[in-house]
Design an enzyme around this catalytic site. Sequence first.
Site, PDB file in Angstrom:
ATOM      1  N   MET A   1     -99.706 -15.842 -57.133  1.00  0.00           N
ATOM      2  CA  MET A   1    -100.757 -15.517 -56.163  1.00  0.00           C
ATOM      3  C   MET A   1    -102.094 -15.967 -56.709  1.00  0.00           C
ATOM      4  O   MET A   1    -102.437 -15.701 -57.854  1.00  0.00           O
ATOM      5  CB  MET A   1    -100.736 -14.006 -55.900  1.00  0.00           C
ATOM      6  CG  MET A   1    -101.857 -13.514 -55.010  1.00  0.00           C
ATOM      7  SD  MET A   1    -101.783 -14.282 -53.353  1.00  0.00           S
ATOM      8  CE  MET A   1    -103.531 -14.308 -52.944  1.00  0.00           C
ATOM      9  N   GLU A   2    -102.867 -16.622 -55.818  1.00  0.00           N
ATOM     10  CA  GLU A   2    -104.067 -17.346 -56.257  1.00  0.00           C
ATOM     11  C   GLU A   2    -105.327 -16.497 -56.370  1.00  0.00           C
ATOM     12  O   GLU A   2    -106.432 -17.039 -56.267  1.00  0.00           O
ATOM     13  CB  GLU A   2    -104.340 -18.485 -55.276  1.00  0.00           C
ATOM     14  CG  GLU A   2    -104.824 -18.042 -53.864  1.00  0.00           C
ATOM     15  CD  GLU A   2    -103.715 -17.909 -52.840  1.00  0.00           C
ATOM     16  OE1 GLU A   2    -102.546 -17.776 -53.254  1.00  0.00           O
ATOM     17  OE2 GLU A   2    -104.016 -17.913 -51.628  1.00  0.00           O
ATOM     18  N   ASN A   3    -105.222 -15.176 -56.585  1.00  0.00           N
ATOM     19  CA  ASN A   3    -106.427 -14.342 -56.677  1.00  0.00           C
ATOM     20  C   ASN A   3    -107.522 -15.098 -57.423  1.00  0.00           C
ATOM     21  O   ASN A   3    -107.279 -15.668 -58.486  1.00  0.00           O
ATOM     22  CB  ASN A   3    -106.114 -13.059 -57.450  1.00  0.00           C
ATOM     23  CG  ASN A   3    -104.822 -12.422 -57.009  1.00  0.00           C
ATOM     24  OD1 ASN A   3    -104.671 -12.074 -55.856  1.00  0.00           O
ATOM     25  ND2 ASN A   3    -103.863 -12.322 -57.919  1.00  0.00           N
TER      26      ASN A   3
ATOM     27  N   GLU B   1    -101.601 -23.081 -57.332  1.00  0.00           N
ATOM     28  CA  GLU B   1    -102.523 -21.939 -57.341  1.00  0.00           C
ATOM     29  C   GLU B   1    -103.951 -22.380 -57.667  1.00  0.00           C
ATOM     30  O   GLU B   1    -104.908 -21.844 -57.120  1.00  0.00           O
ATOM     31  CB  GLU B   1    -102.062 -20.868 -58.339  1.00  0.00           C
ATOM     32  CG  GLU B   1    -100.655 -20.336 -58.101  1.00  0.00           C
ATOM     33  CD  GLU B   1    -100.400 -19.875 -56.683  1.00  0.00           C
ATOM     34  OE1 GLU B   1    -101.346 -19.401 -56.025  1.00  0.00           O
ATOM     35  OE2 GLU B   1     -99.248 -19.988 -56.210  1.00  0.00           O
TER      36      GLU B   1
ATOM     37  N   GLU C   1    -102.058 -23.082 -47.270  1.00  0.00           N
ATOM     38  CA  GLU C   1    -100.791 -23.278 -47.989  1.00  0.00           C
ATOM     39  C   GLU C   1    -100.352 -24.743 -47.973  1.00  0.00           C
ATOM     40  O   GLU C   1     -99.827 -25.252 -48.956  1.00  0.00           O
ATOM     41  CB  GLU C   1     -99.698 -22.376 -47.410  1.00  0.00           C
ATOM     42  CG  GLU C   1     -99.952 -20.887 -47.625  1.00  0.00           C
ATOM     43  CD  GLU C   1    -100.204 -20.518 -49.081  1.00  0.00           C
ATOM     44  OE1 GLU C   1     -99.853 -21.306 -49.986  1.00  0.00           O
ATOM     45  OE2 GLU C   1    -100.788 -19.444 -49.326  1.00  0.00           O
TER      46      GLU C   1
HETATM   47 ZN   LIG Z   1    -100.106 -20.839 -51.872  1.00  0.00          ZN
END
Ligand SMILES: [Zn+2]
Length: 1013
Positions: A399-401, A434, A456
């Site tokens: 997850m790209e937080n 990411e 995405e």
């Molecule tokens: Zn993604």
Amino acid sequence: MELLLHIRHNNVSDRSTHALQLLQMTGRRATATTDLQAANCIDYGKQCSRKGYFISRKAAVLIAVVYICSLVLTGLLVFYCVPRSSSSKLQASDTNLARTFRMRPQVTLPYQKTHSSNRLTTHTIPTHYRIQLVPFIMEDNFTTSGEVWITLKCLEAADNITLNINDIEVQESSVKVTQLHPKKDLSIQVVDHVYNTDAQTYSSILDQQLMPGGQYELYIKFMGHINDHLQGFYRSSYFDPETGQKRWLASTQFSPTDARRAFPCFDEPAFKARFTVSLARSANLSSLSNMPLNFTEPMSEIPGWEWDHYNETVPMSTYLVAFIISDLHSLDATMTNLSISEDSFRFTVWAREFALPQTSYAARIGPRILHYLETYFNIPFPLPKQDMVALPDFGFSAMENWGLITFRESALLYDANISTEVNKERVAEVVSHELAHQWFGNLVTPWWWNDLWLKEGFATFIGYQGLHHVEPSWRNKDQFIRDHLQEVLMLDALESSHPISVPVQHTDQIREIFDRVSYCKGASVIRMMNHFLGEETFKRGLTNYLEVHKFSNARQDDLWQQLTLQAHQDGSLPLHMTVKEIMDTWTLQTGYPVVTVTRNYLNVSAYISQERFLLSSNTITNATWWVPLTFTTQEAPDFNMTQPQLWLENVQSTVVEGLPGNTSWVLFNVHETGFYRVNYDHANWRLLISSFQQLPDVTRAQLLDDSLNLALSGRLEYRIAMDLTSQLITDVEYLPWSAALTALEHLDTMLALTPAYGNFKHIVLALLDKVYNSLQFEDRALDSHLDLLNRAQVLSWACRLDHEFCVWNAKNKYRRWMTQELEERETGPISPNQKEVVYCTAIKHGGADVWNFAWKKYQLSNVGSDKEHLLEALGCSREPWILNRYLSWITSNSSGIRKQDGARVFVTVANNVVGHSLAFNFLRDNWDALQSYYGVAFSSISRMVSAIATYMNTPLQLSQLEKLQDENADKLGTTTQSFKQAIEVVRANVQWMANSYNEVNDWLESYSKSHYL
Ligand SMILES: [Zn+2]
């Protein structure tokens, strides 16, 4: 965010990679986690409605009085209580805080089938959050005491402030609303508290109107839960290998709609704000958040605890906020020679202490990719630090937080002695994906989830450019065709597929679109656009788009606008055409076209027509697309010209002239840059077959994939597709074999229980002979990356089809591993790239002792990807009792199988010809238990539903699947779509058996006879 399933075709057991079985990732049905809010409504006479409509206050009061009376009559009492046992000192110190939260009687509402709109209003918008959290991470207390101060701007007059909460208890007496004035702040009275379960909202009702232009502050004290659902603020654990002790940690997964589980917030991507986070923790742990730590101070309320105060963030969406409290260790990956942003910039990788050496590969490539992306976008990374963290439990892959990217261990950690080449590539791919999000998604965010594909698709496409930058010899730009484009062409051939850009409202619907269509088709149509606009126009257009919308939100039309401006300026698109006009046909329509090229050899022209490509060819649609047409010929072959020679301008057909005569082939969709399939007249197919070996490997892969899928859908005779496939007998390259083996999965599963399987097996083994002999079983020092991938897939198929030497080698290696365990504990005699095939083959041909040995190794392994290989191989057994026992372990967290891996275990059993029916029965008999164990956030049950379609091809099996769907009709939740797709696949399988089985059987018979097999 990166999906959990990853596409690679090596594992002997992993047949779900065939897209017809590899349907889509969806979430699960809503559970009763929001019942507390429902109870609040009823219990205290709040204005509320189950469907998101507010009822009048008088009516609410009346209902409340009646309801409270009924509660009294039935002896139910509202009570106050301490949330957890207060045995420990720490909990005791929190007791006073906890006492102030009311615990209400639980009232369970029926699952809301209707997906009503539950969007927040925009009359007040947040500009800043100050968040203070005290998370307790201990066996009998997984709660958070929290406070939040939200600065708000009023845009329209309103008498309430409404925001999202889920599984959070608001301390109503604490809620304060203040009007912020330069001279003196004014307090506004909160007269009521309203909860809407379905919309997951809480409203403070005020005694006066908020005025447009005014600044306000909302303060809320609350209690949250550190759950075990891998969503929101959740807990994870691992065992310290030295002490054997269980270590707890807490982390977050807020995307798409779970920040509201951690703190009350405006949990939609358009509500960007700045965040100032403070986290309390025990002194022996450390914490992380999106920004660097500002300062730490002792916590006066709890001895031995400290406050970590973080710097304020840039404006960002709630789903990108993150925090972690853990005892993880770190590796500094900062590369000072890569002038990223400023000198003080830090890049750090985190993992369990004993897995820390496995972070070195990610630490090496991470900063280089980040730097490359700064150059690619021509926009500096805006944060002063970047952390990448490997977590023992994680629902997706990563997850790209912003500034704090989280990963499951297998997607970040790589051990050269244990992990495979495929694992290494996977790490590089996910890291790059990411990091690409830090611009596409984080800096510029889609206004709403219907444009999920925008972030995405781009992260997937641009991730491949970053991957190519750090590992150019891997040829990932060409591998993209196999990994994403051809995979999703199969999935998107279903009538039950969906457009890339799809209207969604409810959280269930939002979770459902995190699928291959959003990711792979999104990335594939972006790749097509990259080629038809040309690299320079494409990149300049992207930079302009990011500059115009940075720290804000955008829609796909905003991107089309910037690209059109640039394309017209550069002359790369005729003025009468716009990117929007072209791309709307690809993003707003379901499916894609098959372009049919019918040559007229006399007047050297071709009639070009398009129609939607559907798995079941008897469906007729009138859909058309703007198709960029590229082509080359045998007379003047050019496989690099990927800008369109002409367009099929959203019409059914056109004519191309000036083609060569009947001794020369023509080939359309050069380098497969367009998102479509191509069919030809027989004569042209025959010309292509006879020149097969002279074509580039990408083109051979394209022809194999197109022809076998055209045959599968009934658009091309199998004898042509199989004649083309039989050309592989002299082919030793990775890409063509990869395409062919994936497409042959369908034949393998359809024929598995039929008399034709013997011939099929012998013929595929004969075709594999040359490539097997050229690669052999053992890794070699001079192997390229693609050699290693190729060997893995070839051995996988050879051993699966009982290739004598392959099976002997695999069994022998495994036996030596078992007997030499003591001397070679770390790696054993099996090289990393042989693991999947050796484990699976030995377990397939072995008994309980072989199985138990692998299970023991799984429990002891310190390497995430190795654990995954072992879990998949354990499903290769041919002992029904072992497989049934294995399945029974996925509903219990004490079995040793983590919740994140449950679907992996199920899928591997379902993909085993012996295990398939056991898996179906297990799913049918344990539907409710599985639903409640796996919760709503991830796609576990959907993946299970998709997997059971694999071998089903009889009318009886179709009716069994339909019955399972009907029996659970009222509780399908977010598996609705996977059922629809699984049934469509099985229906197509039944039809295929009726229409094509005999044709394939005849071809196999005659090939066997003519080649003396
Ligand atoms: Zn993604």
